[in-house]
Motif scaffolding. Sequence first.
Motif, PDB file in Angstrom:
ATOM      1  N   THR A  31     -14.073   6.172  34.687  1.00 27.38           N
ATOM      2  CA  THR A  31     -13.734   7.806  34.715  1.00 27.38           C
ATOM      3  C   THR A  31     -14.646   8.782  36.170  1.00 27.38           C
ATOM      4  N   ASN A  32     -14.241  10.173  35.924  1.00 27.51           N
ATOM      5  CA  ASN A  32     -14.513  11.210  36.637  1.00 27.51           C
ATOM      6  C   ASN A  32     -15.051  11.675  35.961  1.00 27.51           C
ATOM      7  N   TYR A  63     -16.547  10.565  29.847  1.00 31.26           N
ATOM      8  CA  TYR A  63     -17.151  10.229  30.942  1.00 31.26           C
ATOM      9  C   TYR A  63     -18.472   9.119  30.449  1.00 31.26           C
ATOM     10  N   PRO A 101     -21.272   7.143  33.129  1.00 28.03           N
ATOM     11  CA  PRO A 101     -21.083   7.071  34.931  1.00 28.03           C
ATOM     12  C   PRO A 101     -21.727   5.679  34.996  1.00 28.03           C
TER      13      PRO A 101
END
Length: 443
Positions: free
Chosen positions: A171-172, A178, A180
């Motif tokens: 996902t962004n 989210y 990272p």
Amino acid sequence: MQVTASRVERPVSETLASVTVITREQIEASQAPSLIDLLGRQVGVDIARTGGPGSASTVFLRGGNAPHALVLVDGVRVSSTGQGVFDFAHLPLEQIERIEIVRGPRAAIWGSDAVAGVIHVFTRDPSAASARVFAGSYGRLGASAGTGAGSDDHGFGVTAGWQRLRGFSATNPANWGYDPDDDGYRNLNLGLRGRTTLGSQRLAFSAVATDADVEFDQGDTRARNSSIMYVYCFRSRRTSLDWVNSLALGPDGTLNLGVNWQDEEGVSSNAFDGETFSRSRSSRAAFAGYGGRWGTQLLDLSLRRDHSNQFGGATTANAAWGWNIRPDTLLRLSWGEGFRAPNFNELYYPDTGYGFAGNPDLRPERSETLEAGLSLAPATGHTLGLSAYRTRVRDLIAFAAPGTNNAININRARMDGVELDYRYDGEAWTFGAIYPGHGWILN
């Protein structure tokens, strides 16, 4: 050659259905990273996926619902008895010898589910040693090896593979969950095949096993996957037996006679409510099919009778006519019926307060399809196919009950479409272009 359209070996150029055959050579030349990617390049096939490699992926054929495509692996039904679909994400290309896609109803040959068509995967049967190593971006790395031995009458082969992908974040930053980190994928797989000839009969077996690990974008992936597998448990089991006998009628005719026996079981449970449903059903079927040629004219006829202890009987038929206008040009017309029994989730999945519950009063879907097609091979290496079809479905099953989105039958549904498929296979390169167009109207 293909066998799925009529359950007898026949050249694609004489098949009275819209058919695509993807050979092992074409699989390797495609450089497709996965089966899902390869299928998404074929005419009439749409793909929906929730993420990268290994994530849940769904295949739609000719715009139909996912359960409208019958999925076979070496002639065996593999769709879940609960959801009625097959997850293609974990079946590696290293285990596949060829793929046959038949578009259009094939219930009169294969029974329930073949409303929009059939996707038939044949696993590898290596007659000699083979090996492959590949690498790609985002840490993609894999290898496979196979060996086997055999003759026209007997054979055995084994293929093993491994691949992993470091991946990237699923996902962004705009997503509420989210994280990272890199969300990767790992797959170990093993395939076995064997065959022998017993008099005029042929006995074969095949098995494919995969062990996959998919990472998601939610903290500790392993713990989350373990938690999901603990909270929700779905078990699907199907036992079936098919027998098909082919009789030659003259130099250019074949009569196929067959029977089918099948038992299905589906169980769903979770940690909060325990077992939510445990159901089983059985069905028996018999079918007959005829295919023949008279000069430039071709004819295919088939009839099947299914009987389920849950839904009673269903009779389906198929008729197709073809005309070789020229040796490289085939005009075809066909009519066929489809039938699909509701899967266990559509019937029995409990209402948890969020809608999308099953309905034990659902009726089976039934359909009729008219199709016209033209196949051309105007020059060496060039093939062109054009198909137009008109499908009418009665009692379409959908999660669309007002206010709940629970399962209901929709009285009538219409689907019309046109497909155009061009392919060039040269000595050094290949080229292809497709145009699938289709749409549903519900009433």
